[in-house]
Design a protein around this motif. Sequence first.
Motif: not given
Length: 76
Positions: A2, A43, A46-47, A49-51, A75-76
């Motif tokens: 990150r 975007t 991103l994995s 889990e990250e979105r 993204p989250k």
Amino acid sequence: MRRRRRRSTEHVIETFVEPPSWARRVSKNGKDDVLDSLVLAYTAQLSEEERTTLPEDPELDRSKTEPLPIEIVKPK
């Protein structure tokens, strides 16, 4: 990981505050396309889990050969 992305994002922001010479060749209407492309590339890497998506449970567009979700990925 990150931390690396954050530095990369800061670089993009700095680049557009002080536009590079090629930026002058991009029309005013094309600048939003450049930004859209940058956001899409960020975007996409991103994995899962990250979105997240809006809406959380999207409808499917069945007008294509393969149904596609009607969603915005962010993204989250």
